[in-house]
Scaffold this motif. Structure first.
Motif, mmCIF file in Angstrom:
data_model
loop_
_atom_site.group_PDB
_atom_site.id
_atom_site.type_symbol
_atom_site.label_atom_id
_atom_site.label_comp_id
_atom_site.label_asym_id
_atom_site.label_seq_id
_atom_site.Cartn_x
_atom_site.Cartn_y
_atom_site.Cartn_z
ATOM 1 N N VAL A 157 5.839 -1.982 -9.264
ATOM 2 C CA VAL A 157 5.146 -0.996 -10.106
ATOM 3 C C VAL A 157 4.545 0.093 -9.214
ATOM 4 C CG1 VAL A 157 3.399 -0.668 -11.898
ATOM 5 C CG2 VAL A 157 4.658 -2.833 -11.747
ATOM 6 N N ALA A 158 4.983 1.340 -9.449
ATOM 7 C CA ALA A 158 4.560 2.468 -8.601
ATOM 8 C C ALA A 158 3.786 3.482 -9.428
ATOM 9 C CB ALA A 158 5.788 3.113 -7.968
ATOM 10 N N SER A 159 3.193 4.443 -8.721
ATOM 11 C CA SER A 159 2.390 5.493 -9.361
ATOM 12 C C SER A 159 1.214 4.865 -10.122
ATOM 13 C CB SER A 159 3.288 6.322 -10.288
ATOM 14 O OG SER A 159 2.638 7.437 -10.785
ATOM 15 N N ILE A 160 0.627 3.860 -9.485
ATOM 16 C CA ILE A 160 -0.555 3.193 -10.056
ATOM 17 C C ILE A 160 -1.771 4.054 -9.743
ATOM 18 C CG2 ILE A 160 -2.094 1.217 -9.653
ATOM 19 C CD1 ILE A 160 0.329 -0.573 -9.644
ATOM 20 N N ARG A 161 -2.582 4.312 -10.754
ATOM 21 C CA ARG A 161 -3.703 5.236 -10.562
ATOM 22 C C ARG A 161 -5.067 4.543 -10.557
ATOM 23 N NH1 ARG A 161 -1.051 9.976 -12.444
ATOM 24 N NH2 ARG A 161 0.747 10.043 -11.063
ATOM 25 N N HIS A 162 -5.133 3.328 -11.135
ATOM 26 C CA HIS A 162 -6.435 2.662 -11.260
ATOM 27 C C HIS A 162 -6.237 1.147 -11.470
ATOM 28 C CE1 HIS A 162 -5.216 2.866 -15.413
ATOM 29 N NE2 HIS A 162 -5.237 4.189 -15.367
ATOM 30 N N THR A 205 6.294 4.419 1.294
ATOM 31 C CA THR A 205 6.022 5.822 1.613
ATOM 32 C C THR A 205 6.991 6.646 0.772
ATOM 33 O OG1 THR A 205 7.658 5.968 3.399
ATOM 34 C CG2 THR A 205 5.456 5.207 4.012
ATOM 35 N N ASN A 206 6.745 7.928 0.730
ATOM 36 C CA ASN A 206 7.694 8.860 0.113
ATOM 37 C C ASN A 206 7.579 10.180 0.875
ATOM 38 O OD1 ASN A 206 5.569 10.430 -1.046
ATOM 39 N ND2 ASN A 206 5.420 9.021 -2.778
ATOM 40 N N PRO A 207 8.463 11.142 0.626
ATOM 41 C CA PRO A 207 8.424 12.391 1.406
ATOM 42 C C PRO A 207 7.076 13.114 1.290
ATOM 43 C CG PRO A 207 10.537 12.174 0.321
ATOM 44 C CD PRO A 207 9.678 11.077 -0.224
ATOM 45 N N ALA A 256 3.073 -4.636 -6.779
ATOM 46 C CA ALA A 256 2.397 -3.388 -7.148
ATOM 47 C C ALA A 256 2.192 -2.614 -5.872
ATOM 48 C CB ALA A 256 1.052 -3.690 -7.793
ATOM 49 N N THR A 257 2.523 -1.325 -5.889
ATOM 50 C CA THR A 257 2.186 -0.511 -4.728
ATOM 51 C C THR A 257 0.997 0.359 -5.105
ATOM 52 O OG1 THR A 257 2.967 0.886 -2.937
ATOM 53 C CG2 THR A 257 3.887 1.395 -5.108
ATOM 54 N N LEU A 258 -0.042 0.252 -4.265
ATOM 55 C CA LEU A 258 -1.349 0.805 -4.637
ATOM 56 C C LEU A 258 -1.875 1.746 -3.573
ATOM 57 C CD1 LEU A 258 -2.491 -2.804 -5.163
ATOM 58 C CD2 LEU A 258 -2.483 -1.230 -7.070
ATOM 59 N N PRO A 294 9.449 1.717 -11.043
ATOM 60 C CA PRO A 294 9.081 2.533 -12.202
ATOM 61 C C PRO A 294 7.712 3.158 -11.958
ATOM 62 C CG PRO A 294 9.300 0.176 -12.761
ATOM 63 C CD PRO A 294 9.226 0.280 -11.287
ATOM 64 N N PHE A 295 7.569 4.453 -12.298
ATOM 65 C CA PHE A 295 6.348 5.221 -12.024
ATOM 66 C C PHE A 295 5.457 5.239 -13.269
ATOM 67 C CE2 PHE A 295 7.337 8.308 -8.289
ATOM 68 C CZ PHE A 295 8.051 7.329 -7.614
ATOM 69 N N VAL A 296 4.483 4.376 -13.335
ATOM 70 C CA VAL A 296 3.673 4.292 -14.575
ATOM 71 C C VAL A 296 2.743 5.490 -14.760
ATOM 72 C CG1 VAL A 296 3.790 1.787 -14.829
ATOM 73 C CG2 VAL A 296 1.968 2.759 -13.461
ATOM 74 N N GLY A 297 2.073 5.909 -13.698
ATOM 75 C CA GLY A 297 1.104 7.009 -13.819
ATOM 76 C C GLY A 297 1.753 8.308 -14.268
ATOM 77 N N ARG A 298 2.940 8.588 -13.711
ATOM 78 C CA ARG A 298 3.589 9.855 -14.072
ATOM 79 C C ARG A 298 4.068 9.842 -15.521
ATOM 80 N NH1 ARG A 298 6.616 12.119 -8.607
ATOM 81 N NH2 ARG A 298 4.981 11.419 -7.191
ATOM 82 N N LEU A 299 4.407 8.644 -16.066
ATOM 83 C CA LEU A 299 4.756 8.573 -17.492
ATOM 84 C C LEU A 299 3.499 8.777 -18.338
ATOM 85 C CD1 LEU A 299 7.391 5.692 -17.650
ATOM 86 C CD2 LEU A 299 7.724 8.050 -18.398
ATOM 87 N N ILE A 327 0.869 -1.185 0.000
ATOM 88 C CA ILE A 327 0.000 0.000 0.000
ATOM 89 C C ILE A 327 0.902 1.229 0.000
ATOM 90 C CG2 ILE A 327 -0.325 -0.025 2.534
ATOM 91 C CD1 ILE A 327 -3.140 1.139 2.025
ATOM 92 N N ASP A 328 0.532 2.208 -0.831
ATOM 93 C CA ASP A 328 1.351 3.401 -1.042
ATOM 94 C C ASP A 328 0.770 4.548 -0.221
ATOM 95 O OD1 ASP A 328 3.467 4.727 -2.308
ATOM 96 O OD2 ASP A 328 2.249 5.364 -4.007
ATOM 97 N N THR A 329 1.098 4.597 1.053
ATOM 98 C CA THR A 329 0.549 5.630 1.932
ATOM 99 C C THR A 329 1.342 5.681 3.237
ATOM 100 O OG1 THR A 329 -1.471 6.455 3.007
ATOM 101 C CG2 THR A 329 -1.128 4.091 3.090
ATOM 102 N N VAL A 357 15.142 0.731 2.667
ATOM 103 C CA VAL A 357 15.578 2.114 2.435
ATOM 104 C C VAL A 357 15.293 2.476 0.979
ATOM 105 C CG1 VAL A 357 17.514 3.720 2.472
ATOM 106 C CG2 VAL A 357 17.391 1.875 4.174
ATOM 107 N N LYS A 358 14.651 3.639 0.800
ATOM 108 C CA LYS A 358 14.325 4.070 -0.558
ATOM 109 C C LYS A 358 15.315 5.160 -0.958
ATOM 110 C CE LYS A 358 9.840 4.800 -2.798
ATOM 111 N NZ LYS A 358 8.500 5.344 -2.550
ATOM 112 N N VAL A 359 15.925 5.013 -2.125
ATOM 113 C CA VAL A 359 16.873 6.033 -2.613
ATOM 114 C C VAL A 359 16.486 6.403 -4.039
ATOM 115 C CG1 VAL A 359 18.792 5.198 -1.165
ATOM 116 C CG2 VAL A 359 18.534 4.316 -3.509
HETATM 117 O O1 G3P Z 1 5.474 6.226 -3.979
HETATM 118 C C1 G3P Z 1 5.774 6.443 -5.313
HETATM 119 C C2 G3P Z 1 4.588 6.526 -6.248
HETATM 120 O O2 G3P Z 1 3.719 5.453 -6.067
HETATM 121 C C3 G3P Z 1 3.945 7.879 -6.321
HETATM 122 O O3 G3P Z 1 2.733 7.854 -7.020
HETATM 123 O O4 G3P Z 1 0.620 8.936 -7.696
HETATM 124 O O5 G3P Z 1 2.444 10.335 -6.668
HETATM 125 O O6 G3P Z 1 2.663 9.436 -8.984
HETATM 126 P P1 G3P Z 1 2.086 9.210 -7.620
#
Ligand code: G3P
Length: 230
Positions: A163-168, A27-29, A183-185, A128-133, A5-7, A82-84
């Motif tokens: 797989v990150a930045s999953i939107r749907h 998580t991310n900043p 997958a991180t969702l 890899p950030f799929v949604g942002r691409l 889970i991405d939160t 650790v995430k870099v």
């Molecule tokens: O945590 C990295 C990634 O999943 C960020 O997603 O939606 O901010 O592009 P998003």
């Protein structure tokens, strides 16, 4: 396929961890900032809730400080990953930390070339950030296909595709078809996966027909006998 889970929202994490479907957390900043809490406290709490890998991101950009941050984050709990970032200093830090036996998630990956570098640096996960691409009219899922194909050619690469930045849900299903390891969702996407209107319609009709029988599974003597006597 593993589900992370991405939160950094511990309420959401607790709720979804109770389903038994969560294998880890990222998580991310930005997510830490959204939580409004101290990073080290949030990561420690998350590590208590979910026994799987919990990604905590270093925020310095130079190797020496990033390494010190990575070691401090890793000391929070044995399941911290650790995430870099995917930069020269990030990959140098990745190599040192993985050589020390720590788990490292290399983030902000937008090309197959970057994913090859991360694997060579011994990354545990590449993100890899799929949604942002997709957001910039590039094909995020093609990147997942390329990385999965490349990694398969080299059994010595142990890096898992996260797989990150999953939107749907469509992103998730496409990633699963490609054999991505993780997958991180966002919690909202995990909840969307349960939903189908035919499930709701079918359940309503089964329950309506069941009600007509007057039976109860848990109290079968009472309901069953009275129905037979009529
Ligand atoms: O945590 C990295 C990634 O999943 C960020 O997603 O939606 O901010 O592009 P998003």
């Amino acid at each position: 396929m593993k589900f992370f889970i991405d939160t950094a929202d511990t309420k959401d994490i607790r709720e979804l961890a109770a389903t038994g479907l969560l294998d880890g957390v990222t998580t991310n900043p930005t997510l830490i900032a959204k939580s409004g809490r101290k990073m080290l406290d949030v990561i420690a709490e998350i590590c208590d809730i979910v026994p799987g890998p919990v990604s905590a991101e270093a925020v310095s950009t130079d190797h020496a400080t990033m390494l010190a941050e990575g070691r401090k984050l890793a000391a929070i709990a044995p399941n911290v990953t650790v995430k870099v970032p995917l930069t020269p200093d990030g990959l140098k830090t990745c190599k040192v930390l993985t050589d020390e036996g720590r788990q490292v998630n290399v983030t902000l990956c937008f090309s197959a070339g970057q994913a090859i570098l991360a694997a060579k640096a011994g990354a545990t996960f590449i993100s890899p950030f799929v949604g942002r691409l997709d957001d910039i009219s590039q094909d995020g899922m093609q990147l997942i296909a390329d990385i999965c194909q490349i990694y398969k050619q080299y059994p010595a690469f142990k890096t898992e595709v996260l797989v990150a930045s999953i939107r749907h849900p469509v992103h998730l299903i496409a990633a699963a078809k490609l054999g991505a390891h993780v997958a991180t969702l966002p919690g909202s996407v995990i909840r969307q996966l349960y939903q189908h209107p035919l499930t709701d319609k079918g359940l309503a009709s089964f329950l309506a027909d069941w009600a007509k029988t007057g039976q109860s599974i848990l109290d079968d003597d009472k309901a069953g006998k009275s129905a037979a006597a009529e």
